[in-house]
Design an enzyme around this catalytic site. Structure first.
Site, PDB file in Angstrom:
ATOM      1  N   LYS A  18       0.835  -1.214   0.000  1.00 28.86           N
ATOM      2  CA  LYS A  18       0.000   0.000   0.000  1.00 28.86           C
ATOM      3  C   LYS A  18       0.869   1.262   0.000  1.00 28.86           C
ATOM      4  O   LYS A  18       0.653   2.179  -0.786  1.00 28.86           O
ATOM      5  CB  LYS A  18      -0.931   0.022   1.228  1.00 28.86           C
ATOM      6  CG  LYS A  18      -1.886  -1.160   1.302  1.00 28.86           C
ATOM      7  CD  LYS A  18      -2.792  -1.095   2.523  1.00 28.86           C
ATOM      8  CE  LYS A  18      -2.066  -1.081   3.858  1.00 28.86           C
ATOM      9  NZ  LYS A  18      -1.288  -2.306   4.136  1.00 28.86           N
ATOM     10  N   ARG A  93      -9.490   0.787   8.715  1.00 31.81           N
ATOM     11  CA  ARG A  93      -9.076  -0.585   9.025  1.00 31.81           C
ATOM     12  C   ARG A  93     -10.155  -1.328   9.807  1.00 31.81           C
ATOM     13  O   ARG A  93      -9.956  -2.484  10.151  1.00 31.81           O
ATOM     14  CB  ARG A  93      -7.828  -0.533   9.896  1.00 31.81           C
ATOM     15  CG  ARG A  93      -6.522  -0.936   9.191  1.00 31.81           C
ATOM     16  CD  ARG A  93      -5.421  -0.731  10.202  1.00 31.81           C
ATOM     17  NE  ARG A  93      -4.202  -1.409   9.915  1.00 31.81           N
ATOM     18  CZ  ARG A  93      -3.153  -0.855   9.317  1.00 31.81           C
ATOM     19  NH1 ARG A  93      -3.205   0.371   8.872  1.00 31.81           N
ATOM     20  NH2 ARG A  93      -2.043  -1.548   9.164  1.00 31.81           N
ATOM     21  N   ARG A 132      11.604  -5.502   5.062  1.00 33.52           N
ATOM     22  CA  ARG A 132      11.276  -4.073   4.867  1.00 33.52           C
ATOM     23  C   ARG A 132      12.217  -3.199   5.686  1.00 33.52           C
ATOM     24  O   ARG A 132      12.512  -3.465   6.843  1.00 33.52           O
ATOM     25  CB  ARG A 132       9.836  -3.817   5.291  1.00 33.52           C
ATOM     26  CG  ARG A 132       9.495  -2.332   5.376  1.00 33.52           C
ATOM     27  CD  ARG A 132       8.019  -2.049   5.302  1.00 33.52           C
ATOM     28  NE  ARG A 132       7.225  -2.680   6.336  1.00 33.52           N
ATOM     29  CZ  ARG A 132       5.890  -2.689   6.341  1.00 33.52           C
ATOM     30  NH1 ARG A 132       5.220  -2.098   5.353  1.00 33.52           N
ATOM     31  NH2 ARG A 132       5.231  -3.288   7.297  1.00 33.52           N
ATOM     32  N   ARG A 165      11.353  -1.404  11.359  1.00 37.53           N
ATOM     33  CA  ARG A 165      10.320  -1.091  12.351  1.00 37.53           C
ATOM     34  C   ARG A 165      10.291  -2.179  13.413  1.00 37.53           C
ATOM     35  O   ARG A 165      10.380  -3.362  13.089  1.00 37.53           O
ATOM     36  CB  ARG A 165       8.948  -1.052  11.660  1.00 37.53           C
ATOM     37  CG  ARG A 165       8.621   0.256  11.014  1.00 37.53           C
ATOM     38  CD  ARG A 165       7.429   0.171  10.082  1.00 37.53           C
ATOM     39  NE  ARG A 165       6.236  -0.446  10.648  1.00 37.53           N
ATOM     40  CZ  ARG A 165       5.098  -0.594   9.964  1.00 37.53           C
ATOM     41  NH1 ARG A 165       5.006  -0.151   8.720  1.00 37.53           N
ATOM     42  NH2 ARG A 165       4.066  -1.171  10.524  1.00 37.53           N
ATOM     43  N   ARG A 176      -0.247  -8.978  13.684  1.00 37.57           N
ATOM     44  CA  ARG A 176      -0.811  -7.990  12.760  1.00 37.57           C
ATOM     45  C   ARG A 176      -1.609  -8.662  11.640  1.00 37.57           C
ATOM     46  O   ARG A 176      -2.634  -8.153  11.214  1.00 37.57           O
ATOM     47  CB  ARG A 176       0.299  -7.109  12.193  1.00 37.57           C
ATOM     48  CG  ARG A 176       0.778  -6.087  13.236  1.00 37.57           C
ATOM     49  CD  ARG A 176       2.100  -5.464  12.889  1.00 37.57           C
ATOM     50  NE  ARG A 176       2.079  -4.830  11.607  1.00 37.57           N
ATOM     51  CZ  ARG A 176       3.135  -4.700  10.802  1.00 37.57           C
ATOM     52  NH1 ARG A 176       4.317  -5.144  11.213  1.00 37.57           N
ATOM     53  NH2 ARG A 176       3.018  -4.113   9.657  1.00 37.57           N
TER      54      ARG A 176
HETATM   55  P1  ADP Z   1       1.419  -1.705   7.537  1.00 35.75           P
HETATM   56  O1  ADP Z   1       1.874  -0.730   6.489  1.00 35.75           O
HETATM   57  O2  ADP Z   1       2.426  -2.777   7.781  1.00 35.75           O
HETATM   58  O3  ADP Z   1       0.050  -2.224   7.245  1.00 35.75           O
HETATM   59  P2  ADP Z   1       0.927   0.608   9.186  1.00 35.75           P
HETATM   60  O4  ADP Z   1       2.139   1.448   9.095  1.00 35.75           O
HETATM   61  O5  ADP Z   1      -0.240   0.981   8.318  1.00 35.75           O
HETATM   62  O6  ADP Z   1       1.322  -0.913   8.922  1.00 35.75           O
HETATM   63  O7  ADP Z   1       0.396   0.560  10.690  1.00 35.75           O
HETATM   64  C1  ADP Z   1       1.266   0.318  11.773  1.00 35.75           C
HETATM   65  C2  ADP Z   1       0.460   0.245  13.064  1.00 35.75           C
HETATM   66  O8  ADP Z   1      -0.189   1.508  13.304  1.00 35.75           O
HETATM   67  C3  ADP Z   1      -0.689  -0.777  13.067  1.00 35.75           C
HETATM   68  O9  ADP Z   1      -0.256  -2.092  13.419  1.00 35.75           O
HETATM   69  C4  ADP Z   1      -1.618  -0.177  14.125  1.00 35.75           C
HETATM   70  O10 ADP Z   1      -1.125  -0.412  15.441  1.00 35.75           O
HETATM   71  C5  ADP Z   1      -1.487   1.318  13.856  1.00 35.75           C
HETATM   72  N1  ADP Z   1      -2.494   1.767  12.856  1.00 35.75           N
HETATM   73  C6  ADP Z   1      -2.241   2.266  11.618  1.00 35.75           C
HETATM   74  N2  ADP Z   1      -3.388   2.565  10.987  1.00 35.75           N
HETATM   75  C7  ADP Z   1      -4.396   2.260  11.850  1.00 35.75           C
HETATM   76  C8  ADP Z   1      -5.827   2.323  11.775  1.00 35.75           C
HETATM   77  N3  ADP Z   1      -6.456   2.780  10.675  1.00 35.75           N
HETATM   78  N4  ADP Z   1      -6.527   1.923  12.862  1.00 35.75           N
HETATM   79  C9  ADP Z   1      -5.928   1.479  13.974  1.00 35.75           C
HETATM   80  N5  ADP Z   1      -4.588   1.369  14.097  1.00 35.75           N
HETATM   81  C10 ADP Z   1      -3.819   1.752  13.043  1.00 35.75           C
HETATM   82  P1  ADP Z   2       2.280  -1.867   3.197  1.00 35.79           P
HETATM   83  O1  ADP Z   2       2.276  -0.352   3.189  1.00 35.79           O
HETATM   84  O2  ADP Z   2       1.061  -2.445   2.546  1.00 35.79           O
HETATM   85  O3  ADP Z   2       2.497  -2.433   4.572  1.00 35.79           O
HETATM   86  P2  ADP Z   2       4.878  -1.615   1.835  1.00 35.79           P
HETATM   87  O4  ADP Z   2       4.576  -0.733   0.666  1.00 35.79           O
HETATM   88  O5  ADP Z   2       5.600  -1.028   2.969  1.00 35.79           O
HETATM   89  O6  ADP Z   2       3.516  -2.365   2.318  1.00 35.79           O
HETATM   90  O7  ADP Z   2       5.690  -2.879   1.273  1.00 35.79           O
HETATM   91  C1  ADP Z   2       6.149  -3.911   2.147  1.00 35.79           C
HETATM   92  C2  ADP Z   2       7.555  -4.342   1.728  1.00 35.79           C
HETATM   93  O8  ADP Z   2       7.488  -5.056   0.495  1.00 35.79           O
HETATM   94  C3  ADP Z   2       8.528  -3.190   1.505  1.00 35.79           C
HETATM   95  O9  ADP Z   2       9.800  -3.619   1.932  1.00 35.79           O
HETATM   96  C4  ADP Z   2       8.483  -2.978  -0.023  1.00 35.79           C
HETATM   97  O10 ADP Z   2       9.732  -2.487  -0.517  1.00 35.79           O
HETATM   98  C5  ADP Z   2       8.213  -4.386  -0.539  1.00 35.79           C
HETATM   99  N1  ADP Z   2       7.331  -4.422  -1.713  1.00 35.79           N
HETATM  100  C6  ADP Z   2       6.271  -3.619  -1.984  1.00 35.79           C
HETATM  101  N2  ADP Z   2       5.671  -3.972  -3.131  1.00 35.79           N
HETATM  102  C7  ADP Z   2       6.363  -5.055  -3.606  1.00 35.79           C
HETATM  103  C8  ADP Z   2       6.228  -5.891  -4.768  1.00 35.79           C
HETATM  104  N3  ADP Z   2       5.269  -5.697  -5.663  1.00 35.79           N
HETATM  105  N4  ADP Z   2       7.122  -6.898  -4.925  1.00 35.79           N
HETATM  106  C9  ADP Z   2       8.105  -7.119  -4.005  1.00 35.79           C
HETATM  107  N5  ADP Z   2       8.283  -6.369  -2.901  1.00 35.79           N
HETATM  108  C10 ADP Z   2       7.422  -5.348  -2.697  1.00 35.79           C
END
Ligand code: ADP
Ligand code: ADP
Length: 219
Positions: A18, A93, A132, A165, A176
């Site tokens: 995302k 979410r 990541r 992270r 998660r």
């Molecule tokens: P990822 O990109 O791996 O999905 P995020 O960076 O979006 O993770 O979120 C990291 C953490 O921040 C989540 O595990 C949660 O604790 C909190 N968080 C982020 N967005 C939300 C949301 N919309 N509602 C509740 N908690 C959230």
């Molecule tokens: P999210 O915001 O959904 O948690 P991220 O954009 O942070 O996901 O991506 C998670 C990890 O996977 C990062 O290390 C990113 O560089 C890698 N990544 C993202 N898209 C791809 C893809 N299409 N193929 C391989 N690796 C990817």
């Protein structure tokens, strides 16, 4: 380019891409990228009261309570740069968050244009999250194998240090993913019923995912 407001909500499990895709779409669509996780991490870094409130939940891999999260994102969406749309990443979410967003947009005479659901198998997610690394300065995401920086440990754009992270370690990742399937995946049906959901194959190279997204969004 259309001038109609464009609110795009990216739904997908942690690690589905995302953040990576939102950063690319932002350049293509000229819309701000609103990422709830980034907003929470900013608050944590600056040790604000909001950051302190969110900290324990984030460390456990649980969701921050809806009232706190909704207030934070709504404040962001009220800023002038979001008047004509935004790319939402990581929010909503929960169903309660989705309803709050619908209501807030309706009160502005706006609505969600499209909800791309980025589908990626769980085993791929675990590998992506494990590798990541984020830039301490700009928050940009790299992957040690799939999307490495030119110089190990250093951001290509601003030379910032890359870090892992705390919640990207294996124990928290399992929690998660569980939280995602229990609390967030019901949004897929919620948006499908409203006719705005488009499924995107997230298990392909980054550029190919962007192309699929672009086609879905501009269709
Ligand atoms: P990822 O990109 O791996 O999905 P995020 O960076 O979006 O993770 O979120 C990291 C953490 O921040 C989540 O595990 C949660 O604790 C909190 N968080 C982020 N967005 C939300 C949301 N919309 N509602 C509740 N908690 C959230
Ligand atoms: P999210 O915001 O959904 O948690 P991220 O954009 O942070 O996901 O991506 C998670 C990890 O996977 C990062 O290390 C990113 O560089 C890698 N990544 C993202 N898209 C791809 C893809 N299409 N193929 C391989 N690796 C990817």
């Amino acid at each position: 380019m259309t001038t109609e407001p464009r609110f795009i909500v990216l739904v997908g499990p942690p690690g589905s891409g995302k953040g990576t895709q939102a950063a690319r779409l932002r350049e293509i669509l000229h819309l701000p990228h609103v990422a709830s996780g980034d907003l929470f991490r900013e608050n944590l870094k600056n040790q604000t009261p909001l950051g302190l409130q969110a900290k324990a939940y984030m460390e456990r891999g649980d969701l921050v309570p809806d009232d706190v999260t909704i207030a934070m994102v709504m404040e962001r969406l009220r800023r002038p740069d979001c008047a004509n749309g935004a790319i939402l990443d990581g929010f909503p979410r929960t169903i309660a968050q989705a309803e709050a967003l619908d209501e807030a947009l309706a009160a502005r005479g706006q609505r969600i244009a499209v909800v791309p659901y980025i589908a990626v198998p769980d085993e791929v997610l675990v590998e992506r999250i494990g590798g990541r690394r984020l830039c301490r300065v700009c928050g940009r995401a790299y992957h040690i194998r799939f999307n490495p920086p030119r110089q190990p440990g250093i951001c290509d754009v601003d030379g910032g240090e890359l870090y892992q992270r705390d919640d990207d370690r294996p124990e928290t990742v399992r929690q998660r993913l569980k939280v995602y399937w229990e609390q967030t995946s019901p949004l897929i049906d919620y948006y499908r019923r409203r006719g705005v959901l488009v499924e995107i194959n997230g298990d392909q190279p980054i550029e190919a995912v962007t192309e699929e997204l672009r086609a879905a969004i501009t269709a």
